[in-house]
Design an enzyme around this catalytic site. Sequence first.
Site, PDB file in Angstrom:
ATOM      1  N   HIS A 108       0.692  -1.370  -0.182  1.00  0.00           N
ATOM      2  CA  HIS A 108      -0.076  -0.430   0.104  1.00  0.00           C
ATOM      3  C   HIS A 108       0.998   1.492   0.008  1.00  0.00           C
ATOM      4  O   HIS A 108       0.137   1.969  -1.110  1.00  0.00           O
ATOM      5  CB  HIS A 108      -0.334   0.184   1.143  1.00  0.00           C
ATOM      6  N   LYS A 164      -1.065  -7.112  -7.315  1.00  0.00           N
ATOM      7  CA  LYS A 164      -1.069  -7.780  -6.861  1.00  0.00           C
ATOM      8  C   LYS A 164      -2.503  -8.645  -7.055  1.00  0.00           C
ATOM      9  O   LYS A 164      -2.538  -9.624  -6.876  1.00  0.00           O
ATOM     10  CB  LYS A 164      -0.818  -7.501  -5.098  1.00  0.00           C
ATOM     11  N   VAL A 222       5.072  -5.856  -4.465  1.00  0.00           N
ATOM     12  CA  VAL A 222       5.840  -6.025  -3.318  1.00  0.00           C
ATOM     13  C   VAL A 222       5.828  -7.290  -2.907  1.00  0.00           C
ATOM     14  O   VAL A 222       5.156  -7.425  -1.953  1.00  0.00           O
ATOM     15  CB  VAL A 222       5.952  -4.435  -2.490  1.00  0.00           C
ATOM     16  N   MET A 258       3.765  -9.301  -0.918  1.00  0.00           N
ATOM     17  CA  MET A 258       2.482  -8.482   0.990  1.00  0.00           C
ATOM     18  C   MET A 258       1.050  -8.745   1.076  1.00  0.00           C
ATOM     19  O   MET A 258       0.544  -8.138  -0.456  1.00  0.00           O
ATOM     20  CB  MET A 258       3.164  -7.285   0.885  1.00  0.00           C
ATOM     21  N   ARG A 287      -3.769 -10.205   5.221  1.00  0.00           N
ATOM     22  CA  ARG A 287      -4.112 -11.222   5.265  1.00  0.00           C
ATOM     23  C   ARG A 287      -2.727 -12.286   5.990  1.00  0.00           C
ATOM     24  O   ARG A 287      -2.665 -13.258   6.483  1.00  0.00           O
ATOM     25  CB  ARG A 287      -4.853 -12.566   3.851  1.00  0.00           C
TER      26      ARG A 287
END
Length: 278
Positions: free
Chosen positions: A34, A146, A173, A181, A184
């Site tokens: 993020h 992702k 990432v 990443m 969860r």
Amino acid sequence: MKTVISIPELRAARAELPGPVGIVPTMGYLHEGHLSLARRAREECASVVTTIFVNPTQFAPEEDLDAYPRDLERDLGLLDEVGVDLVWMPTPEVIYPENFQTWVVVEDLTQVLEGASRPTHFRGVTTVVAKLFNVVQPQKAYFGQKDAQQAVVIQRMVKDLNFPVEIVVCSIVREPDGLAMSSRNAYLDPAQRQAATVLSRSLNAAKDAFQAGERGADQLRAIVMDIVNAEPLVALEYISCAHPETLLELDGSIERALLSMAVRVGKTRLIDNLVVGG
Ligand code: PAF
């Protein structure tokens, strides 16, 4: 950094922000993935708005909405460090007032991959993202690769509904051992965490094979499958070798593909992907 909850507060704060405005929509419990989106927005936009909202409509009843990890104080500290200007943290009632009944649905792209096992998920995602865009009125919006299918679906929605927003998709990432990443990942115990490296290991093995000349879609899927099946703590849900834009499954010899997968590690569902062929 200003924080707001209601739509009138958000609109008033947004009106003060110089453009271009970049939005980074999140469900909180922020990690480096993020933050990489927020930093990119910080570099490219005069103002950065981050939203933190655990969107109930993208969770099915049996999914982890109540258990979804939350740490608002930590999130706000991290966003402040990146230099975000405004954080919108609406409550569910702000986003979904009583008698809410209007949905944004992207059709074919949401029937496959994640949508096949999570039939109401993308309707929730596109509806909330459309609402965030309508209220915040950003010029740019930042999403992670992702969630590859989410990025494709949102790009389709923006084109189809003429949102004046440029979608920026940022690279995955990863942890030093390759695990993508994800909020969860916090659910994994140490043995599961170790086993979860099989996602990136298996995808990388398929990528190595592609780079060594393997072009068979079935063969690339089989490489991933064999490596995951050798990991007893991990159950493969799907491995896909699909067209990166249409998301349709490919057969025969491929030139370019999105290799994407979902697994279960105990009760935790993890996804990962990579694109082969540029
Ligand atoms: O990717 C996410 O975290 C969510 O799907 C999003 C885009 C914030 C919508 O709730």
